[in-house]
Motif scaffolding. Structure first.
Motif, PDB file in Angstrom:
ATOM      1  N   PRO A 123     -10.017   3.656   5.103  1.00 48.84           N
ATOM      2  CA  PRO A 123     -10.708   4.506   4.123  1.00 48.84           C
ATOM      3  C   PRO A 123     -10.165   5.928   4.098  1.00 48.84           C
ATOM      4  O   PRO A 123     -10.148   6.575   3.049  1.00 48.84           O
ATOM      5  CB  PRO A 123     -12.168   4.478   4.601  1.00 48.84           C
ATOM      6  N   GLU A 124      -9.680   6.410   5.259  1.00 52.46           N
ATOM      7  CA  GLU A 124      -9.151   7.767   5.347  1.00 52.46           C
ATOM      8  C   GLU A 124      -7.851   7.949   4.567  1.00 52.46           C
ATOM      9  O   GLU A 124      -7.423   9.079   4.288  1.00 52.46           O
ATOM     10  CB  GLU A 124      -8.914   8.158   6.814  1.00 52.46           C
ATOM     11  N   ASP A 125      -7.215   6.834   4.194  1.00 50.67           N
ATOM     12  CA  ASP A 125      -5.964   6.911   3.439  1.00 50.67           C
ATOM     13  C   ASP A 125      -6.166   7.458   2.032  1.00 50.67           C
ATOM     14  O   ASP A 125      -5.196   7.754   1.322  1.00 50.67           O
ATOM     15  CB  ASP A 125      -5.317   5.518   3.343  1.00 50.67           C
ATOM     16  N   ILE A 126      -7.395   7.601   1.629  1.00 50.78           N
ATOM     17  CA  ILE A 126      -7.719   8.061   0.280  1.00 50.78           C
ATOM     18  C   ILE A 126      -7.113   9.421  -0.032  1.00 50.78           C
ATOM     19  O   ILE A 126      -6.803   9.736  -1.182  1.00 50.78           O
ATOM     20  CB  ILE A 126      -9.263   8.082   0.100  1.00 50.78           C
ATOM     21  N   ARG A 127      -6.902  10.256   0.992  1.00 51.45           N
ATOM     22  CA  ARG A 127      -6.402  11.618   0.785  1.00 51.45           C
ATOM     23  C   ARG A 127      -4.877  11.719   0.908  1.00 51.45           C
ATOM     24  O   ARG A 127      -4.310  12.776   0.679  1.00 51.45           O
ATOM     25  CB  ARG A 127      -7.046  12.572   1.802  1.00 51.45           C
ATOM     26  N   LYS A 128      -4.234  10.645   1.296  1.00 48.62           N
ATOM     27  CA  LYS A 128      -2.789  10.675   1.511  1.00 48.62           C
ATOM     28  C   LYS A 128      -2.018  10.499   0.196  1.00 48.62           C
ATOM     29  O   LYS A 128      -2.587  10.176  -0.845  1.00 48.62           O
ATOM     30  CB  LYS A 128      -2.386   9.586   2.512  1.00 48.62           C
ATOM     31  N   TYR A 129      -0.681  10.671   0.308  1.00 47.88           N
ATOM     32  CA  TYR A 129       0.197  10.545  -0.848  1.00 47.88           C
ATOM     33  C   TYR A 129       1.149   9.354  -0.648  1.00 47.88           C
ATOM     34  O   TYR A 129       1.390   8.931   0.492  1.00 47.88           O
ATOM     35  CB  TYR A 129       0.985  11.833  -1.072  1.00 47.88           C
ATOM     36  N   PRO A 130       1.715   8.815  -1.729  1.00 49.38           N
ATOM     37  CA  PRO A 130       2.570   7.629  -1.628  1.00 49.38           C
ATOM     38  C   PRO A 130       3.700   7.728  -0.606  1.00 49.38           C
ATOM     39  O   PRO A 130       4.037   6.739   0.049  1.00 49.38           O
ATOM     40  CB  PRO A 130       3.120   7.485  -3.053  1.00 49.38           C
ATOM     41  N   TYR A 131       4.317   8.909  -0.447  1.00 51.47           N
ATOM     42  CA  TYR A 131       5.457   9.034   0.472  1.00 51.47           C
ATOM     43  C   TYR A 131       5.072   8.778   1.924  1.00 51.47           C
ATOM     44  O   TYR A 131       5.943   8.578   2.780  1.00 51.47           O
ATOM     45  CB  TYR A 131       6.106  10.420   0.340  1.00 51.47           C
ATOM     46  N   GLN A 132       3.784   8.775   2.207  1.00 47.70           N
ATOM     47  CA  GLN A 132       3.307   8.569   3.576  1.00 47.70           C
ATOM     48  C   GLN A 132       3.115   7.091   3.925  1.00 47.70           C
ATOM     49  O   GLN A 132       2.659   6.779   5.014  1.00 47.70           O
ATOM     50  CB  GLN A 132       1.989   9.325   3.783  1.00 47.70           C
ATOM     51  N   PHE A 133       3.510   6.191   3.000  1.00 43.72           N
ATOM     52  CA  PHE A 133       3.281   4.766   3.214  1.00 43.72           C
ATOM     53  C   PHE A 133       4.581   3.974   3.130  1.00 43.72           C
ATOM     54  O   PHE A 133       5.531   4.375   2.455  1.00 43.72           O
ATOM     55  CB  PHE A 133       2.303   4.225   2.167  1.00 43.72           C
ATOM     56  N   PRO A 171       3.912   9.780  -7.665  1.00 45.41           N
ATOM     57  CA  PRO A 171       4.035  10.437  -6.353  1.00 45.41           C
ATOM     58  C   PRO A 171       3.232  11.726  -6.226  1.00 45.41           C
ATOM     59  O   PRO A 171       3.003  12.209  -5.118  1.00 45.41           O
ATOM     60  CB  PRO A 171       5.535  10.713  -6.236  1.00 45.41           C
ATOM     61  N   ARG A 172       2.801  12.274  -7.351  1.00 45.11           N
ATOM     62  CA  ARG A 172       2.051  13.532  -7.323  1.00 45.11           C
ATOM     63  C   ARG A 172       0.542  13.315  -7.118  1.00 45.11           C
ATOM     64  O   ARG A 172      -0.188  14.274  -6.891  1.00 45.11           O
ATOM     65  CB  ARG A 172       2.274  14.315  -8.617  1.00 45.11           C
ATOM     66  N   LEU A 173       0.103  12.058  -7.237  1.00 44.63           N
ATOM     67  CA  LEU A 173      -1.322  11.758  -7.098  1.00 44.63           C
ATOM     68  C   LEU A 173      -1.638  11.262  -5.694  1.00 44.63           C
ATOM     69  O   LEU A 173      -0.793  10.649  -5.030  1.00 44.63           O
ATOM     70  CB  LEU A 173      -1.745  10.687  -8.114  1.00 44.63           C
ATOM     71  N   THR A 174      -2.844  11.516  -5.244  1.00 48.84           N
ATOM     72  CA  THR A 174      -3.281  10.944  -3.968  1.00 48.84           C
ATOM     73  C   THR A 174      -3.549   9.460  -4.152  1.00 48.84           C
ATOM     74  O   THR A 174      -3.695   8.969  -5.282  1.00 48.84           O
ATOM     75  CB  THR A 174      -4.572  11.616  -3.471  1.00 48.84           C
ATOM     76  N   ILE A 175      -3.639   8.736  -3.056  1.00 48.17           N
ATOM     77  CA  ILE A 175      -3.932   7.307  -3.116  1.00 48.17           C
ATOM     78  C   ILE A 175      -5.290   7.067  -3.767  1.00 48.17           C
ATOM     79  O   ILE A 175      -5.468   6.128  -4.544  1.00 48.17           O
ATOM     80  CB  ILE A 175      -3.897   6.703  -1.692  1.00 48.17           C
ATOM     81  N   GLY A 176      -6.231   7.947  -3.469  1.00 49.61           N
ATOM     82  CA  GLY A 176      -7.545   7.831  -4.086  1.00 49.61           C
ATOM     83  C   GLY A 176      -7.478   7.926  -5.602  1.00 49.61           C
ATOM     84  O   GLY A 176      -8.133   7.160  -6.317  1.00 49.61           O
ATOM     85  N   GLU A 177      -6.685   8.871  -6.110  1.00 45.77           N
ATOM     86  CA  GLU A 177      -6.545   9.036  -7.566  1.00 45.77           C
ATOM     87  C   GLU A 177      -5.834   7.850  -8.194  1.00 45.77           C
ATOM     88  O   GLU A 177      -6.169   7.426  -9.314  1.00 45.77           O
ATOM     89  CB  GLU A 177      -5.782  10.328  -7.856  1.00 45.77           C
ATOM     90  N   ILE A 178      -4.849   7.288  -7.492  1.00 45.20           N
ATOM     91  CA  ILE A 178      -4.094   6.139  -8.008  1.00 45.20           C
ATOM     92  C   ILE A 178      -5.001   4.923  -8.166  1.00 45.20           C
ATOM     93  O   ILE A 178      -5.016   4.265  -9.212  1.00 45.20           O
ATOM     94  CB  ILE A 178      -2.907   5.816  -7.074  1.00 45.20           C
ATOM     95  N   ILE A 179      -5.775   4.618  -7.138  1.00 42.05           N
ATOM     96  CA  ILE A 179      -6.640   3.447  -7.181  1.00 42.05           C
ATOM     97  C   ILE A 179      -7.800   3.647  -8.154  1.00 42.05           C
ATOM     98  O   ILE A 179      -8.279   2.700  -8.791  1.00 42.05           O
ATOM     99  CB  ILE A 179      -7.165   3.122  -5.765  1.00 42.05           C
ATOM    100  N   ALA A 180      -8.229   4.903  -8.298  1.00 42.12           N
ATOM    101  CA  ALA A 180      -9.374   5.202  -9.160  1.00 42.12           C
ATOM    102  C   ALA A 180      -9.026   5.183 -10.646  1.00 42.12           C
ATOM    103  O   ALA A 180      -9.935   5.189 -11.490  1.00 42.12           O
ATOM    104  CB  ALA A 180      -9.959   6.560  -8.789  1.00 42.12           C
ATOM    105  N   GLU A 181      -7.734   5.135 -10.977  1.00 40.71           N
ATOM    106  CA  GLU A 181      -7.327   5.228 -12.385  1.00 40.71           C
ATOM    107  C   GLU A 181      -8.039   4.225 -13.295  1.00 40.71           C
ATOM    108  O   GLU A 181      -8.626   4.619 -14.315  1.00 40.71           O
ATOM    109  CB  GLU A 181      -5.809   5.070 -12.498  1.00 40.71           C
TER     110      GLU A 181
END
Length: 264
Positions: free
Chosen positions: A143-153, A105-115
């Motif tokens: 594509p703009e979802d890259i900056r969001k966090y898990p709680y926003q989905f 939950p502390r990572l952005t969606i971009g960081e999660i997918i990029a792991e």
């Protein structure tokens, strides 16, 4: 050469605290041998406690069998050195049931997918961002979802994010462990359609683990029914579900609801 081959897999757990008395031995997997070809979706179905998720963990290397071997892409999973195992793992990914605990939950969606990309690819920050945005679009997100966090989905959107992470390296096999069972029916339909589309587009192979025969019937090419730690029945043609004979198969079949909305 088969993509995946299991040879005589057995797994036993000891339950209870030895301090307070004799521990109980439970055979989670009694003896399972199976093969799976590339480009196929094998549905592994069974009631809770049948051992199907344990088998999935053994294939992933998260659990070690007491006996038997797991061969993936012609290599024995438990006889590899750390470097060889890491390289093999890029072709073996997973999507779990709980889409919320599967992400940090502390990572952005971009960081999660990029792991996985950061673990295996040497991309510049610009290349990584472009790749992640492409993956988001592939799974039906923005594509703009890259900056969001898990709680926003929502749950369904988070599972799409987990799928995007799983396909990032274009793996040979994805294990889907109850990947749609926690979702609402309409969202299940959307995710199943997405998985079917990705399988065709990227020539993916799936091990689809579920207690829901209806979901398995929709996406799988072959069916294996598990009961009490064993595969008790096989079906190569899922258009002939009525031919299932084992009592547990018939029980699962009798629990099948009317077809999903939009699926006939």
């Amino acid at each position: 050469m088969s993509l995946l081959e299991l040879k005589g897999i057995k797994k036993t757990y000891l339950l209870g605290n030895p301090v307070f008395g004799k521990r109980k031995s439970v055979e989670a997997i009694k003896s399972i041998s199976l093969t799976m070809e590339e480009g196929v979706c094998l549905g592994l179905v069974g009631e809770s406690g049948s051992g199907k998720s344990t088998l999935g963990k053994i294939i992933l290397g998260l659990e070690k069998p007491d006996q038997g071997e797991v061969w993936f892409q012609g290599k024995s999973l438990y006889c590899l050195k750390a470097k060889e195992l890491k390289e093999l793992r890029r072709n073996l990914q997973v999507v779990f049931q709980d889409c919320y605990s599967s992400v940090n939950p502390r990572l952005t969606i971009g960081e999660i997918i990029a792991e996985p990309l950061r673990n295996y690819e040497r991309l510049t920050s610009v290349q990584e961002k472009k790749k992640v945005q492409e993956l988001l679009e592939i799974v039906g997100l923005c594509p703009e979802d890259i900056r969001k966090y898990p709680y926003q989905f929502s749950g369904g959107q988070l599972q799409r994010i987990n799928i995007a992470r799983a396909i990032a390296l274009k793996p040979k096999l994805i294990i889907l462990d109850e990947a749609v069972s926690a979702l609402d029916v309409l969202v299940q339909v959307q995710i199943l359609n997405l998985l079917a589309q990705l399988k065709e587009e990227f020539q993916l192979s799936y091990l689809f683990i579920s207690h829901d025969l209806q979901a398995v019937n929709y996406i799988a090419d072959r069916l294996a029914v598990m009961y009490n730690g064993e595969v008790v029945e096989w079906l190569d043609d899922l258009e002939q579900l009525e031919r299932l004979k084992h009592p547990v198969s018939k029980k699962l079949l009798s629990s099948v609801l009317p077809p999903y909305p939009g699926i006939l």
